[in-house]
Design a protein around this motif. Structure first.
Motif, short mmCIF file in Angstrom:
data_model
loop_
_atom_site.label_atom_id
_atom_site.label_comp_id
_atom_site.label_asym_id
_atom_site.label_seq_id
_atom_site.Cartn_x
_atom_site.Cartn_y
_atom_site.Cartn_z
N LEU A 187 2.39 -1.11 -2.24
CA LEU A 187 1.11 -1.37 -2.89
C LEU A 187 0.46 -0.08 -3.35
O LEU A 187 -0.21 -0.03 -4.37
N GLY A 188 0.67 1.00 -2.56
CA GLY A 188 0.07 2.28 -2.92
C GLY A 188 0.41 3.35 -1.91
O GLY A 188 1.02 3.10 -0.88
N ILE A 189 -0.01 4.57 -2.25
CA ILE A 189 0.16 5.73 -1.37
C ILE A 189 -1.23 6.32 -1.16
O ILE A 189 -1.98 6.52 -2.12
N TYR A 190 -1.54 6.64 0.12
CA TYR A 190 -2.88 7.08 0.48
C TYR A 190 -2.84 8.36 1.30
O TYR A 190 -1.83 8.67 1.92
N LYS A 191 -3.96 9.08 1.32
CA LYS A 191 -3.99 10.38 1.98
C LYS A 191 -3.96 10.29 3.50
O LYS A 191 -3.63 11.27 4.16
N ASN A 192 -4.29 9.14 4.06
CA ASN A 192 -4.20 8.95 5.51
C ASN A 192 -4.13 7.47 5.83
O ASN A 192 -4.37 6.62 4.96
N ALA A 193 -3.82 7.15 7.06
CA ALA A 193 -3.69 5.75 7.48
C ALA A 193 -5.02 5.02 7.39
O ALA A 193 -5.07 3.86 6.98
N LYS A 194 -6.09 5.69 7.72
CA LYS A 194 -7.41 5.05 7.67
C LYS A 194 -7.74 4.59 6.26
O LYS A 194 -8.27 3.49 6.06
N GLU A 195 -7.43 5.41 5.26
CA GLU A 195 -7.68 5.03 3.87
C GLU A 195 -6.85 3.80 3.50
O GLU A 195 -7.35 2.89 2.84
N ALA A 196 -5.60 3.76 3.94
CA ALA A 196 -4.75 2.60 3.65
C ALA A 196 -5.30 1.34 4.30
O ALA A 196 -5.36 0.27 3.68
N PHE A 197 -5.74 1.43 5.56
CA PHE A 197 -6.35 0.28 6.23
C PHE A 197 -7.61 -0.16 5.51
O PHE A 197 -7.88 -1.35 5.36
N HIS A 198 -8.41 0.80 5.06
CA HIS A 198 -9.65 0.48 4.36
C HIS A 198 -9.36 -0.26 3.06
O HIS A 198 -9.99 -1.28 2.77
N ILE A 199 -8.40 0.24 2.28
CA ILE A 199 -8.02 -0.43 1.03
C ILE A 199 -7.53 -1.83 1.33
O ILE A 199 -7.90 -2.79 0.65
N LEU A 200 -6.71 -1.96 2.33
CA LEU A 200 -6.17 -3.25 2.72
C LEU A 200 -7.29 -4.21 3.10
O LEU A 200 -7.29 -5.38 2.71
N ASN A 201 -8.27 -3.73 3.82
CA ASN A 201 -9.38 -4.55 4.27
C ASN A 201 -10.28 -4.97 3.09
O ASN A 201 -10.86 -6.06 3.12
N GLN A 202 -10.37 -4.13 2.06
CA GLN A 202 -11.24 -4.42 0.92
C GLN A 202 -10.59 -5.29 -0.14
O GLN A 202 -11.26 -5.97 -0.89
N ASP A 203 -9.25 -5.28 -0.22
CA ASP A 203 -8.53 -5.98 -1.28
C ASP A 203 -8.24 -7.42 -0.85
O ASP A 203 -7.34 -7.67 -0.06
N VAL A 204 -8.99 -8.35 -1.39
CA VAL A 204 -8.83 -9.76 -1.00
C VAL A 204 -7.49 -10.32 -1.44
O VAL A 204 -7.02 -11.32 -0.90
N ASN A 205 -6.84 -9.70 -2.42
CA ASN A 205 -5.53 -10.17 -2.88
C ASN A 205 -4.41 -9.82 -1.92
O ASN A 205 -3.35 -10.41 -1.96
N VAL A 206 -4.63 -8.81 -1.07
CA VAL A 206 -3.60 -8.37 -0.14
C VAL A 206 -3.57 -9.28 1.06
O VAL A 206 -2.52 -9.75 1.48
N GLY A 207 -4.67 -9.50 1.68
CA GLY A 207 -4.69 -10.25 2.93
C GLY A 207 -5.47 -11.44 2.86
O GLY A 207 -5.57 -12.47 2.74
#
Length: 104
Positions: free
Chosen positions: A84-104
């Protein structure tokens, strides 16, 4: 480049696992490792969200003494094994995942 023992890397990632479970309401999160070749090992988190398999992982270089060093600090976010993407840290990836309603 600093190489650390498996126990040190694992315990650091495990400590963060509990923070991610609490902050993002995702449980259980599994800590995993997978080797892509003799030198590269991906270490990260795996869990299910709304029926989708989610992985957030970072590549590590493994030395001859089985110690690990992050190859770079870019975390990959995969949904059902598709990047889905590449992020600067795990927290950023979790945040994106939590914000993107299409992912989860």
């Amino acid at each position: 480049m600093v190489f650390l023992s498996w126990d040190t890397v694992y315990n650091d990632k495990k400590r963060l696992l509990h923070l991610f479970e609490k902050e993002y309401g995702i449980s259980p999160i599994e800590l995993f490792s997978e080797e892509s070749n003799s030198e590269i090992c991906y270490i990260g988190y795996r869990f299910k969200k709304n029926g989708k398999q989610i992985s957030i992982k970072v590549p590590h270089i493994k030395d001859h003494a089985d110690r690990f060093s992050a190859q770079h600090h870019k975390w990959e976010l995969l949904v059902n094994e598709k990047r889905l993407g590449i992020y600067k840290n795990a927290k950023e990836a979790f945040h994106i995942l939590n914000q993107d309603v299409n992912v989860g």
